[in-house]
Design a protein around this motif. Structure first.
Motif, PDB file in Angstrom:
ATOM      1  N   ILE A 112     -14.049-106.125 -90.019  1.00  0.00           N
ATOM      2  CA  ILE A 112     -14.151-107.168 -91.044  1.00  0.00           C
ATOM      3  C   ILE A 112     -15.578-107.714 -91.119  1.00  0.00           C
ATOM      4  CG2 ILE A 112     -13.447-109.526 -91.614  1.00  0.00           C
ATOM      5  CD1 ILE A 112     -10.654-108.808 -90.530  1.00  0.00           C
ATOM      6  N   GLU A 113     -16.150-108.021 -89.961  1.00  0.00           N
ATOM      7  CA  GLU A 113     -17.507-108.565 -89.948  1.00  0.00           C
ATOM      8  C   GLU A 113     -18.503-107.582 -90.545  1.00  0.00           C
ATOM      9  OE1 GLU A 113     -20.832-110.304 -86.778  1.00  0.00           O
ATOM     10  OE2 GLU A 113     -18.774-109.961 -86.126  1.00  0.00           O
ATOM     11  N   ALA A 114     -18.351-106.297 -90.224  1.00  0.00           N
ATOM     12  CA  ALA A 114     -19.259-105.287 -90.775  1.00  0.00           C
ATOM     13  C   ALA A 114     -19.085-105.168 -92.280  1.00  0.00           C
ATOM     14  CB  ALA A 114     -19.009-103.940 -90.099  1.00  0.00           C
ATOM     15  N   ALA A 115     -17.831-105.232 -92.755  1.00  0.00           N
ATOM     16  CA  ALA A 115     -17.586-105.159 -94.199  1.00  0.00           C
ATOM     17  C   ALA A 115     -18.211-106.345 -94.919  1.00  0.00           C
ATOM     18  CB  ALA A 115     -16.091-105.092 -94.476  1.00  0.00           C
ATOM     19  N   GLU A 116     -18.138-107.525 -94.318  1.00  0.00           N
ATOM     20  CA  GLU A 116     -18.751-108.707 -94.912  1.00  0.00           C
ATOM     21  C   GLU A 116     -20.252-108.523 -95.072  1.00  0.00           C
ATOM     22  OE1 GLU A 116     -15.671-112.164 -93.267  1.00  0.00           O
ATOM     23  OE2 GLU A 116     -17.482-111.661 -92.119  1.00  0.00           O
ATOM     24  N   GLN A 117     -20.875-107.923 -94.093  1.00  0.00           N
ATOM     25  CA  GLN A 117     -22.323-107.796 -94.087  1.00  0.00           C
ATOM     26  C   GLN A 117     -22.827-106.672 -94.987  1.00  0.00           C
ATOM     27  OE1 GLN A 117     -23.315-107.399 -89.930  1.00  0.00           O
ATOM     28  NE2 GLN A 117     -23.064-109.581 -89.517  1.00  0.00           N
ATOM     29  N   THR A 118     -22.003-105.637 -95.196  1.00  0.00           N
ATOM     30  CA  THR A 118     -22.481-104.476 -95.948  1.00  0.00           C
ATOM     31  C   THR A 118     -22.298-104.596 -97.449  1.00  0.00           C
ATOM     32  OG1 THR A 118     -20.340-103.369 -95.715  1.00  0.00           O
ATOM     33  CG2 THR A 118     -22.000-102.892 -94.043  1.00  0.00           C
ATOM     34  N   GLY A 119     -21.483-105.533 -97.904  1.00  0.00           N
ATOM     35  CA  GLY A 119     -21.262-105.682 -99.330  1.00  0.00           C
ATOM     36  C   GLY A 119     -20.100-104.880 -99.868  1.00  0.00           C
ATOM     37  N   ARG A 120     -19.387-104.138 -99.020  1.00  0.00           N
ATOM     38  CA  ARG A 120     -18.235-103.396 -99.525  1.00  0.00           C
ATOM     39  C   ARG A 120     -17.107-104.366 -99.867  1.00  0.00           C
ATOM     40  NH1 ARG A 120     -15.887 -99.398 -95.009  1.00  0.00           N
ATOM     41  NH2 ARG A 120     -14.155 -99.294 -96.493  1.00  0.00           N
ATOM     42  N   LEU A 121     -16.199-103.920-100.723  1.00  0.00           N
ATOM     43  CA  LEU A 121     -15.156-104.793-101.236  1.00  0.00           C
ATOM     44  C   LEU A 121     -13.824-104.625-100.535  1.00  0.00           C
ATOM     45  CD1 LEU A 121     -15.934-104.569-105.055  1.00  0.00           C
ATOM     46  CD2 LEU A 121     -16.498-106.420-103.476  1.00  0.00           C
ATOM     47  N   ASP A 122     -13.789-103.789 -99.518  1.00  0.00           N
ATOM     48  CA  ASP A 122     -12.570-103.633 -98.731  1.00  0.00           C
ATOM     49  C   ASP A 122     -12.954-103.557 -97.267  1.00  0.00           C
ATOM     50  OD1 ASP A 122     -13.806-101.192 -98.755  1.00  0.00           O
ATOM     51  OD2 ASP A 122     -11.979-100.022 -99.062  1.00  0.00           O
ATOM     52  N   VAL A 123     -11.944-103.518 -96.421  1.00  0.00           N
ATOM     53  CA  VAL A 123     -12.159-103.442 -94.969  1.00  0.00           C
ATOM     54  C   VAL A 123     -11.406-102.240 -94.440  1.00  0.00           C
ATOM     55  CG1 VAL A 123     -11.756-104.589 -92.753  1.00  0.00           C
ATOM     56  CG2 VAL A 123     -12.420-105.944 -94.752  1.00  0.00           C
ATOM     57  N   PRO A 124     -12.056-101.381 -93.662  1.00  0.00           N
ATOM     58  CA  PRO A 124     -11.323-100.243 -93.103  1.00  0.00           C
ATOM     59  C   PRO A 124     -10.213-100.698 -92.163  1.00  0.00           C
ATOM     60  CG  PRO A 124     -13.503-100.419 -92.112  1.00  0.00           C
ATOM     61  CD  PRO A 124     -13.463-101.386 -93.242  1.00  0.00           C
ATOM     62  N   GLN A 125      -9.094-100.040 -92.249  1.00  0.00           N
ATOM     63  CA  GLN A 125      -7.965-100.364 -91.373  1.00  0.00           C
ATOM     64  C   GLN A 125      -8.124 -99.624 -90.055  1.00  0.00           C
ATOM     65  OE1 GLN A 125      -4.164 -99.193 -92.916  1.00  0.00           O
ATOM     66  NE2 GLN A 125      -3.012-100.231 -91.292  1.00  0.00           N
ATOM     67  N   VAL A 126      -8.050-100.344 -88.954  1.00  0.00           N
ATOM     68  CA  VAL A 126      -8.090 -99.730 -87.626  1.00  0.00           C
ATOM     69  C   VAL A 126      -6.649 -99.542 -87.165  1.00  0.00           C
ATOM     70  CG1 VAL A 126      -8.931 -99.905 -85.260  1.00  0.00           C
ATOM     71  CG2 VAL A 126     -10.285-100.882 -87.143  1.00  0.00           C
ATOM     72  N   MET A 127      -6.267 -98.291 -86.934  1.00  0.00           N
ATOM     73  CA  MET A 127      -4.885 -97.952 -86.615  1.00  0.00           C
ATOM     74  C   MET A 127      -4.647 -97.995 -85.112  1.00  0.00           C
ATOM     75  SD  MET A 127      -4.088 -97.211 -89.791  1.00  0.00           S
ATOM     76  CE  MET A 127      -2.588 -96.242 -89.824  1.00  0.00           C
ATOM     77  N   GLU A 128      -3.408 -98.228 -84.737  1.00  0.00           N
ATOM     78  CA  GLU A 128      -3.031 -98.176 -83.323  1.00  0.00           C
ATOM     79  C   GLU A 128      -3.228 -96.765 -82.770  1.00  0.00           C
ATOM     80  OE1 GLU A 128      -2.106-100.451 -81.186  1.00  0.00           O
ATOM     81  OE2 GLU A 128      -1.922-102.176 -82.535  1.00  0.00           O
ATOM     82  N   PRO A 129      -3.597 -96.632 -81.495  1.00  0.00           N
ATOM     83  CA  PRO A 129      -3.797 -95.293 -80.922  1.00  0.00           C
ATOM     84  C   PRO A 129      -2.533 -94.438 -80.990  1.00  0.00           C
ATOM     85  CG  PRO A 129      -4.721 -96.983 -79.491  1.00  0.00           C
ATOM     86  CD  PRO A 129      -3.926 -97.703 -80.534  1.00  0.00           C
ATOM     87  N   GLN A 130      -2.733 -93.151 -81.263  1.00  0.00           N
ATOM     88  CA  GLN A 130      -1.655 -92.172 -81.277  1.00  0.00           C
ATOM     89  C   GLN A 130      -2.082 -90.957 -80.468  1.00  0.00           C
ATOM     90  OE1 GLN A 130      -1.185 -91.866 -85.763  1.00  0.00           O
ATOM     91  NE2 GLN A 130       0.932 -91.503 -85.118  1.00  0.00           N
ATOM     92  N   LYS A 131      -1.100 -90.256 -79.905  1.00  0.00           N
ATOM     93  CA  LYS A 131      -1.411 -88.979 -79.292  1.00  0.00           C
ATOM     94  C   LYS A 131      -1.846 -88.012 -80.379  1.00  0.00           C
ATOM     95  CE  LYS A 131       1.456 -89.458 -75.173  1.00  0.00           C
ATOM     96  NZ  LYS A 131       2.543 -88.875 -74.333  1.00  0.00           N
ATOM     97  N   LEU A 132      -2.807 -87.175 -80.040  1.00  0.00           N
ATOM     98  CA  LEU A 132      -3.468 -86.339 -81.041  1.00  0.00           C
ATOM     99  C   LEU A 132      -2.502 -85.502 -81.877  1.00  0.00           C
ATOM    100  CD1 LEU A 132      -6.141 -85.432 -82.282  1.00  0.00           C
ATOM    101  CD2 LEU A 132      -6.238 -83.648 -80.527  1.00  0.00           C
ATOM    102  N   PRO A 133      -1.522 -84.805 -81.303  1.00  0.00           N
ATOM    103  CA  PRO A 133      -0.633 -83.994 -82.144  1.00  0.00           C
ATOM    104  C   PRO A 133       0.114 -84.819 -83.189  1.00  0.00           C
ATOM    105  CG  PRO A 133      -0.424 -83.349 -79.849  1.00  0.00           C
ATOM    106  CD  PRO A 133      -1.238 -84.600 -79.858  1.00  0.00           C
ATOM    107  N   ALA A 134       0.616 -85.993 -82.808  1.00  0.00           N
ATOM    108  CA  ALA A 134       1.331 -86.839 -83.755  1.00  0.00           C
ATOM    109  C   ALA A 134       0.389 -87.373 -84.825  1.00  0.00           C
ATOM    110  CB  ALA A 134       2.002 -87.999 -83.023  1.00  0.00           C
TER     111      ALA A 134
END
Length: 240
Positions: free
Chosen positions: A127-149
């Motif tokens: 969120i902080e990086a999105a505020e500073q860069t001027g983008r209009l959305d925030v990337p969603q950080v997902m919960e960790p998953q095992k690689l195959p799933a």
């Protein structure tokens, strides 16, 4: 102008109460006084002018004015990164936001040293990086998953840029030249690299494009930044 991400719907005439943390930042850190203007965005409604209207011991209030920019979507790019040390993972999330990734997916591989991460902390960094860069959305950080799933959840239509440090592959800029597809993911491995079984399984995916990031062994944060930069210059919004 200070930019602030808010979860609220944005429309002219709306009144908002920022969180206590945001109020502290606006009033005590940035020392804004009533009447000060700032920019507001929520990832859905575009960017709007906000005005600080009230300051109290409990927080502050904002009034929403005119819309400054309509909503624009970031490129449909996922960054998949294996869990690495906390400071490097935080850097990766920050740079993913700066470089326009739409999502950050955390992978648990056979050689990762951890199976969890402080996702709330990483989301705050995004969120902080999105505020500073001027983008209009925030990337969603997902919960960790095992690689195959995680790979199974990507779907068949999303192409996968597999940064394979241990196998023969074309340079990334060569592989991306003329490549198509609207939805992509970039896959970055752990500090110890992918296991032979993981590499074989990833290379067998129809959507996977194995690439090299050059002759040197890169740390995960450097590899992620490099790969996103190359993708953006070839297929992303850097071409606009």
């Amino acid at each position: 102008m200070i930019r602030l991400w808010v979860p609220d719907d944005l429309a002219a005439g709306a009144a908002l109460e920022p969180s206590r943390e945001q109020a502290h930042y606006l009033v005590n850190v940035m020392r804004l006084a009533p009447g000060a203007d700032l920019a507001l965005f929520n990832g859905r409604d575009g960017e709007w002018r906000g005005t600080l209207t009230e300051v109290s011991k409990r927080g502050c209030r904002l009034a929403v004015g005119a819309r400054l920019r309509p909503q624009q979507a970031a490129p449909d790019l996922d960054l998949i990164v294996a869990l690495v040390k906390r400071t490097r993972l935080e850097t990766i999330v920050e740079k993913a936001a700066e470089l326009g990734a739409r999502r950050v997916r955390l992978a648990i591989t056979e050689r990762t040293n951890a199976d969890h991460a402080k996702v709330a902390r990483l989301q705050a960094i995004a969120i902080e990086a999105a505020e500073q860069t001027g983008r209009l959305d925030v990337p969603q950080v997902m919960e960790p998953q095992k690689l195959p799933a995680l790979l199974a959840d990507l779907g068949e239509d999303r192409r996968l840029l597999f940064c394979d440090e241990a196998g023969e592959a074309l340079p990334a800029q060569t592989a991306l030249a003329g490549a198509g597809g609207e939805a992509w993911a970039i896959l970055i491995g752990p500090e110890g690299g992918f296991s032979p079984a993981e590499r074989q399984a990833i290379r067998a995916l129809p959507a996977a494009t194995p690439v090299s990031l050059g002759p040197r062994i890169l740390r995960a944060d450097t590899a992620a930044i490099s790969a996103m930069t190359l993708w953006q210059s070839a297929l992303g919004d850097w071409r606009v």
